[in-house]
Design an enzyme around this catalytic site. Structure first.
Site, mmCIF file in Angstrom:
data_model
loop_
_atom_site.group_PDB
_atom_site.id
_atom_site.type_symbol
_atom_site.label_atom_id
_atom_site.label_comp_id
_atom_site.label_asym_id
_atom_site.label_seq_id
_atom_site.Cartn_x
_atom_site.Cartn_y
_atom_site.Cartn_z
ATOM 1 N N ARG A 53 0.841 -1.206 0.000
ATOM 2 C CA ARG A 53 0.000 0.000 0.000
ATOM 3 C C ARG A 53 0.878 1.261 0.000
ATOM 4 O O ARG A 53 0.595 2.228 -0.710
ATOM 5 C CB ARG A 53 -0.931 -0.018 1.223
ATOM 6 C CG ARG A 53 -1.910 1.142 1.259
ATOM 7 C CD ARG A 53 -2.966 0.967 2.329
ATOM 8 N NE ARG A 53 -2.423 1.120 3.664
ATOM 9 C CZ ARG A 53 -3.130 0.972 4.789
ATOM 10 N NH1 ARG A 53 -4.415 0.657 4.735
ATOM 11 N NH2 ARG A 53 -2.579 1.125 5.977
ATOM 12 N N ARG A 106 10.766 18.075 -7.955
ATOM 13 C CA ARG A 106 12.034 17.779 -8.639
ATOM 14 C C ARG A 106 13.230 18.340 -7.883
ATOM 15 O O ARG A 106 14.352 17.916 -8.080
ATOM 16 C CB ARG A 106 12.031 18.374 -10.062
ATOM 17 C CG ARG A 106 11.079 17.666 -11.013
ATOM 18 C CD ARG A 106 11.015 18.392 -12.320
ATOM 19 N NE ARG A 106 10.648 19.788 -12.095
ATOM 20 C CZ ARG A 106 10.523 20.702 -13.055
ATOM 21 N NH1 ARG A 106 10.735 20.367 -14.319
ATOM 22 N NH2 ARG A 106 10.188 21.944 -12.773
ATOM 23 N N LYS A 152 -2.317 6.999 1.648
ATOM 24 C CA LYS A 152 -2.139 7.383 3.050
ATOM 25 C C LYS A 152 -1.082 8.488 3.054
ATOM 26 O O LYS A 152 0.105 8.243 3.296
ATOM 27 C CB LYS A 152 -1.687 6.159 3.852
ATOM 28 C CG LYS A 152 -2.442 5.973 5.148
ATOM 29 C CD LYS A 152 -2.117 4.669 5.789
ATOM 30 C CE LYS A 152 -1.946 4.750 7.284
ATOM 31 N NZ LYS A 152 -2.968 5.451 8.034
ATOM 32 N N GLU A 185 -15.934 6.639 6.178
ATOM 33 C CA GLU A 185 -15.120 5.937 7.180
ATOM 34 C C GLU A 185 -15.012 6.831 8.394
ATOM 35 O O GLU A 185 -15.666 7.869 8.457
ATOM 36 C CB GLU A 185 -13.733 5.592 6.616
ATOM 37 C CG GLU A 185 -12.918 6.810 6.232
ATOM 38 C CD GLU A 185 -11.523 6.464 5.719
ATOM 39 O OE1 GLU A 185 -10.977 5.428 6.098
ATOM 40 O OE2 GLU A 185 -10.993 7.266 4.933
HETATM 41 N N1 PMP Z 1 -9.032 4.961 7.684
HETATM 42 C C1 PMP Z 1 -8.120 5.899 7.986
HETATM 43 C C2 PMP Z 1 -8.382 7.303 7.610
HETATM 44 C C3 PMP Z 1 -6.929 5.539 8.645
HETATM 45 O O1 PMP Z 1 -6.008 6.456 8.944
HETATM 46 C C4 PMP Z 1 -6.722 4.186 9.005
HETATM 47 C C5 PMP Z 1 -5.448 3.770 9.674
HETATM 48 N N2 PMP Z 1 -5.351 4.235 10.996
HETATM 49 C C6 PMP Z 1 -7.727 3.254 8.702
HETATM 50 C C7 PMP Z 1 -8.855 3.677 8.016
HETATM 51 C C8 PMP Z 1 -7.573 1.821 9.045
HETATM 52 O O2 PMP Z 1 -6.613 1.228 8.193
HETATM 53 P P1 PMP Z 1 -5.704 0.009 8.646
HETATM 54 O O3 PMP Z 1 -6.621 -1.102 8.978
HETATM 55 O O4 PMP Z 1 -4.855 -0.269 7.457
HETATM 56 O O5 PMP Z 1 -4.920 0.476 9.833
#
Ligand code: PMP
Length: 293
Positions: A53, A106, A152, A185
Site C-alpha cells: 500500500r 524535482r 495514506k 469511514e
Molecule cells: N481509515 C483511515 C483514515 C486511517 O487512517 C486508518 C489507519 N489508521 C484506517 C482507516 C484503518 O486502516 P488500517 O486497517 O490499514 O490500519
C-alpha cells in the site's frame, strides 16, 4: 534502559539524535506517504500488504522509494528487532526529501525513509467492553476527485479537522461522510454495519482508505460464511443497524454502541462484532512476517 533506535535512511540513531531537515518536504508540505503497522508475538501483521500500500501510494504521487519492497520489509523487521520489540507499533514514513521552499518535487532528489518502532498504546479496555459513542463529523472526507483517500498521505489535515470535532464533542471517534453524504469511514478507522447477520461496509470508490484490517475482517468473515457487502449507504442505515464496529491497525475491531445520540441495537457491543474480533486476534498470531527472519 537503552535508548530507542530510529531508522533514518539506512542507519539507526538514538531517539535524541533522530532528526530530519526543516527543508524536508514531508514537513513543509506533508509531501509523502506513511503506514502504521503492528507486531504481535514476533510477527509483523500483514507487513507485505502494508508495504504494498505504501509503494502504490508512492507510485501515485511519483515518489521513487530508494529501497525494494523486500528491503523495506527487512528494514521494518530490523527496526523491531534492534529495539527488542516482539509486540509493538511501527510508523513507516517516506517523505519527498530535502528540497527548497517551493513546491516542486524535482528539487527533492532523495526521499527520506523513517521507521519508528515503539510500544503500542492500546485503546482502554472499556472501549471493547462497553463500546464507543461516536458522532457524525461536519468535516467531509476529502473527495476522491481531489485526492484519492486510498493513499495514506503525510498530510492528514482532513482527518485531523474531523478529529478536533470528536474531541470537542467528548467522543473517541467520528464518522466522516463523502461529499455526497454517503458514509465513508472514521477519522482513523474503517466502519462496518451488521444487518441480519451480514456485513455492510462502504465501497473503496466512495473515497476511504483501503484498510488492511478492513480487508482482514472481510477475509475472515467470508471464511466463516458470513456475507459481506460493499455498498453505499447513509446515516439512516447506521442508526438502524443491529451492530456497528470499527476496524484499524491500532483499534483492531472495536464496537460502536451510540451514534449521534441513537443507541445501536440494544446499546451493548454485539455478538458478531465480538466473534470477528476474536477471529481477528487469532489471525494476528500466525499471519505476518517473522521479525527474526
Ligand atoms: N481509515 C483511515 C483514515 C486511517 O487512517 C486508518 C489507519 N489508521 C484506517 C482507516 C484503518 O486502516 P488500517 O486497517 O490499514 O490500519
Amino acid at each position: 534502559m537503552a535508548s530507542q533506535l530510529i531508522y533514518i535512511d539506512g542507519q539507526f540513531y538514538p531517539k535524541e539524535e533522530a532528526k530530519v531537515s526543516v527543508f524536508d518536504h514531508g514537513l513543509l508540505y506533508g509531501d509523502g506517504v506513511f503506514e502504521g503497522i503492528r507486531a504481535y508475538g514476533g510477527r509483523v501483521f500483514r507487513l507485505k500488504e502494508h508495504v504494498a500500500r505504501l509503494y502504490s501510494g508512492a507510485k501515485t504521487i511519483m515518489l521513487d522509494i530508494p529501497l525494494s519492497q523486500e528491503e523495506m520489509i527487512a528494514a521494518v523487521c530490523d527496526c523491531f528487532r534492534v529495539n527488542g520489540l516482539s509486540d509493538g507499533y511501527c510508523r513507516l514514513v517516506v517523505t519527498r526529501g530535502i528540497g527548497d521552499l517551493g513546491l516542486d518535487p524535482r528539487k527533492c532528489p532523495v526521499p527520506t525513509v523513517i521507521i519508528i518502532a515503539d510500544q503500542i498504546t492500546l485503546y482502554p479496555p472499556e472501549y471493547y467492553d462497553n463500546g464507543l459513542n461516536v458522532i457524525t463529523c461536519a468535516t467531509r472526507r476529502v473527495s476522491p476527485q481531489a485526492l484519492d483517500p486510498a493513499l495514506k498521505p503525510l498530510n492528514y489535515l482532513n482527518n485531523i479537522m474531523a478529529k478536533i470535532e470528536t474531541t470537542q464533542a467528548g467522543v473517541p471517534e467520528g464518522i466522516m461522510l463523502s461529499s455526497e453524504g454517503y458514509v465513508s469511514e472514521c477519522t482513523g478507522d474503517n466502519l462496518f454495519l451488521v444487518e441480519k447477520g451480514e456485513l455492510l461496509t462502504p465501497p473503496l470508490y466512495i473515497g476511504n482508505l483501503a484498510g488492511i484490517t478492513r480487508q482482514a475482517i472481510i477475509d475472515v468473515a467470508r471464511e466463516q460464511g458470513i456475507a459481506v457487502h460493499e455498498d453505499l449507504f447513509r446515516m439512516h442505515r447506521v442508526y438502524n443497524a443491529d451492530e456497528v464496529f470499527l476496524t484499524g491497525t491500532a483499534a483492531e475491531v472495536v464496537p460502536v454502541v451510540r451514534v449521534d445520540g441513537r443507541s445501536i441495537g440494544d446499546g451493548r457491543p454485539g455478538p458478531l462484532t465480538g466473534k470477528l474480533w476474536h477471529l481477528f486476534t487469532e489471525l494476528t498470531t500466525h499471519d505476518g512476517e517473522p521479525i527474526e527472519g
